[in-house]
Design an enzyme around this catalytic site. Structure first.
Site, PDB file in Angstrom:
ATOM      1  N   ASP A  32       0.802  -1.085  -0.071  1.00 29.06           N
ATOM      2  CA  ASP A  32      -0.058  -0.117   0.041  1.00 29.06           C
ATOM      3  C   ASP A  32       1.137   1.215  -0.159  1.00 29.06           C
ATOM      4  O   ASP A  32       0.324   2.320  -0.461  1.00 29.06           O
ATOM      5  CB  ASP A  32      -1.055   0.220   1.128  1.00 29.06           C
ATOM      6  N   HIS A  81      -4.807  -2.502   2.368  1.00 30.86           N
ATOM      7  CA  HIS A  81      -5.190  -3.734   2.855  1.00 30.86           C
ATOM      8  C   HIS A  81      -5.501  -3.978   4.090  1.00 30.86           C
ATOM      9  O   HIS A  81      -4.709  -3.152   4.901  1.00 30.86           O
ATOM     10  CB  HIS A  81      -3.965  -4.748   2.396  1.00 30.86           C
TER      11      HIS A  81
END
Length: 155
Positions: A32, A81
Site C-alpha cells: 500500500d 489492505h
C-alpha cells in the site's frame, strides 16, 4: 502449544508467531505504501505468489517484482489492505502454514473506487533464524467497483 513442550520450544513458537504476523502486516504496508524493500523482504527468493485469475501465478523475486511493479502498482492509484483472522499451524520448528482473510479498498488507475475480499493461504519457512513467505495462494471472493463512490483524501 502444549504445556508438555519445553519452555524453549514454547518461547520459540511465540516468537515465531510474532515474526510471521509481522510478515502478514508488512505485506499490507509494503504494497500500500509502495515500499519495495519492505514488500520484497517478506518473500524467499524462490517464493511463489499464486494470485490466480485474472493476474496469474508468479515465481521468485523476479516474478513477484514483475507483477507488483509492472502490473499491480500501475493498476492502483491507492490501496489499503486489512488482514484479519490469522491462524497459524506449525508443521515443524522451521515450517508453518497460515490462513487469513483480507479486505482491500482502493482506487484503480481509471479512478474507480474498488473493494476486494479474499483469503490468503500461506506457507512460511524459517531459514537461518528468519521467517519469510515461501508460498501465498489467493482465493478471491469478490473484486467489485463501488458505483457512485469517490475515494479522496480529506481537504
Amino acid at each position: 502449544m502444549e504445556m508438555s513442550e519445553s519452555i524453549e520450544t514454547r518461547l520459540d513458537r511465540m516468537e515465531s508467531r510474532f515474526a510471521i504476523h509481522e510478515l502478514v502486516s508488512n505485506y499490507c504496508h509494503g504494497f500500500d505504501k509502495r515500499d519495495w524493500d519492505r514488500f520484497i523482504g517478506i518473500w524467499w527468493e524462490n517464493a511463489t505468489w499464486e494470485i490466480g485469475p485474472p493476474f496469474g501465478n508468479f515465481e521468485g523475486h523476479e516474478g513477484i517484482s514483475h507483477v507488483t511493479r509492472d502490473i499491480l502498482w500501475d493498476a492502483w492509484l491507492a490501496s489499503s489492505h486489512f488482514t484479519t483472522n490469522l491462524v497459524l499451524t506449525f508443521d515443524s520448528d522451521d515450517s508453518a502454514s497460515g490462513i487469513c482473510d483480507v479486505d482491500c479498498i482502493g482506487t484503480t488507475s481509471d479512478g474507480v473506487a474498488q473493494t476486494i475480499s479474499a483469503t490468503y493461504r500461506d506457507d512460511y519457512e524459517r531459514r537461518s533464524g528468519i521467517w519469510k513467505i515461501l508460498r501465498r495462494r489467493v482465493a478471491m471472493h469478490h473484486f467489485s467497483p463501488l458505483p457512485g463512490v469517490t475515494l479522496s483524501p480529506p481537504e
